[in-house]
Design an enzyme around this catalytic site. Sequence first.
Site, PDB file in Angstrom:
ATOM      1  N   GLU A 152       0.811  -1.219   0.000  1.00 47.99           N
ATOM      2  CA  GLU A 152       0.000   0.000   0.000  1.00 47.99           C
ATOM      3  C   GLU A 152       0.844   1.269   0.000  1.00 47.99           C
ATOM      4  O   GLU A 152       0.472   2.274  -0.619  1.00 47.99           O
ATOM      5  CB  GLU A 152      -0.968   0.020   1.187  1.00 47.99           C
ATOM      6  CG  GLU A 152      -2.190  -0.867   1.006  1.00 47.99           C
ATOM      7  CD  GLU A 152      -1.919  -2.342   1.249  1.00 47.99           C
ATOM      8  OE1 GLU A 152      -0.803  -2.685   1.680  1.00 47.99           O
ATOM      9  OE2 GLU A 152      -2.824  -3.165   1.001  1.00 47.99           O
ATOM     10  N   HIS A 210     -11.466  -5.043   7.991  1.00 39.20           N
ATOM     11  CA  HIS A 210     -11.917  -4.740   6.632  1.00 39.20           C
ATOM     12  C   HIS A 210     -13.023  -3.686   6.632  1.00 39.20           C
ATOM     13  O   HIS A 210     -13.237  -3.035   5.627  1.00 39.20           O
ATOM     14  CB  HIS A 210     -12.414  -6.011   5.910  1.00 39.20           C
ATOM     15  CG  HIS A 210     -11.301  -6.911   5.467  1.00 39.20           C
ATOM     16  ND1 HIS A 210     -10.536  -7.627   6.359  1.00 39.20           N
ATOM     17  CD2 HIS A 210     -10.802  -7.181   4.246  1.00 39.20           C
ATOM     18  CE1 HIS A 210      -9.624  -8.325   5.692  1.00 39.20           C
ATOM     19  NE2 HIS A 210      -9.755  -8.071   4.406  1.00 39.20           N
TER      20      HIS A 210
END
Lengths: 325, 320
Positions: free
Chosen positions: A62, A131
């Site tokens: 990321e 999540h």
Amino acid sequence: MQTLRMGQAINQALREEMLRDPDVFLAGEGIGVGIHHSPLLPTAGLLKDFGAGRVKDTPVSEAAIAGLAVGAAVAGLRPVVEIMFNPFFTLASDMIVNHAAKLRYLSGGKSSFPLVVRMKSGAGFGAGCQHSHNLEAWAAHCPGLKVVMPSTPADAKGLLKSAIRDPNPVIFIEDLALYFVPGPVPEEEVMIPIGQAEVKRPGKDVTVVTWSKMVGVALEAADQLARENIGMEVVDLRTLVPMDKETLLASVRKTGRLVVLHEATRTGGFAGEVAAVVMEEAFAHLQAPLRRVTGPDIPVPASPPLERFYLPSAEKLMAAVREIL
Amino acid sequence: MPIPKAKKLEMLRSLLLARRFEEALTELCQIEGKIPGMMILCTGQEAVGAGVCAALQPQDAIISNHRSHSHLLAKGADPKALMAEIFGKRTGCNKGKSGTLHLAVPEVNAPCTTTVVGGGPPIAVGRAFAQQYRQEKAVTVCFIGDGATNEGSFHEALNLASLWALPVIFVCENNLYAGAQRFEEHTRAPNIADRAAGYAMPGVVVDGNDALAVYTSASEARARAVAGEGPTLIEYKTYRWRGHGESDLQLYQPKEEIAAWQATCPIPKLRAEMLAQGLIGAEALQAMESDIAAIVQEAIRFAEESPYPEPHEALEDVFA
């Protein structure tokens, strides 16, 4: 008018912008070849149509994905990168918070960073808190970032196209559950300016300010309250930064009552900012204390009854409205 | 390949300019109220900036870090605009927004300097991606210190750069200290360049106090990068003469160690070689020194006489 689900509308926006501007490219984990194959997902089919030169599947990295966007943007490209889920913002956050947001300022206005970071948000699919964690208030707290959270397919398409053309970093947060919700989308080119709220439903008694998936919850509550002759005005903020204060304040001045509704947790949530703006600029028009309806201050739990408890609902919203009527 | 005389002169000039510029800053930052914030210097390490930037073309980009002065000067940044920025003046290259730590000089393709240790490598990957995307014959250099190589972002960036064969040169100035930690206290591997093997890219160890060796190694890495052969990690062994910043008393750096490294100063090394080879005469050298002294003095005068920004200017330049 075509009927599209939000995932398809986002796909159309990406496709149109890539066709319009060769500087637009996509990067992210599984955006080309992914583990999911639904044609309803935002990047479905783009690898095939635009090739691996412009649809870049990345490693699970990321920081590198976000840095790729920062470095490519300062060179004049228009990166649209994807961080798979909102909680993974943490892994990309140095690049977004310390670099995308600040480097223009640090250059004294000489450089710009026209990039879009797309992230999936929202609870409701049982994945739990790593999540599902709505962190829009974090992004909104960083000067230099714009923050967009659409609620409908048409808005998602029009706002994403604006985001891609915007000369600034835009954090574009898409609720996963909304990917599959259909809605009308104009056939012709649709552009929706960043920073413009929309009154989704007029009402005379109380204003509900909300965004993203919670707009649907508010409209459901508005339907039910209408049967009791309670007029709920639903304002979809659409863009958190810059905030459309004018639309927000006009609504509150009209109804005299405010409930702010969001899925994110309560403490430090963006409802506090909306409330503060109203208190500073429309206090005299308030006929009752304002209310916040938000997720409770807990990580999003996995078990279905627990997750349902977490999510704000039409019932909780109606209860809050009744408290102040 | 022999190094052209003009390149050697360019490097000598870059070395001297960076040294004299920072010698001035060393004194100025001691004067109360003269220069705001921290003062972080690269004294002793100038051969890396001088040698690497001499190997670059104008279209090549550099991403620098908190120890940026020699990089930016060697890439061609205007000393007046840099000095004014360091003073916090409106005429600074970033209108007083960045100060000494985040100097951005896009006009010489130095679009940003980041002080977040490890912040540079992912951005360099993006900058180099743009060069690859547009099929430019150009590279991006990312200057980092030894400390940055323990950040996760460094490893993500090296992996992606190698995977996509991006035209990046990761330039690690191993000055033996990350903050107060000596190299062996923060890294087990004997060389930072060894880490390149994990990303299937060349890793090279070079004497960072030898400007000519720096130039040669950077030129080779640049040639590979523009040929589409991907990134290189070059470790330049050098030494931080000053503390991490000027408020650092350097209690952890042995005096003998500092003295030993000062004996390998890159300036007399290159100067003596050029004098011996007749590439520069004593008179021309004196003229170069005088010219640089005048440039630094003029930069200081410009910075001192420039106005501060008006407070409301703080609100400008957040969004485009």
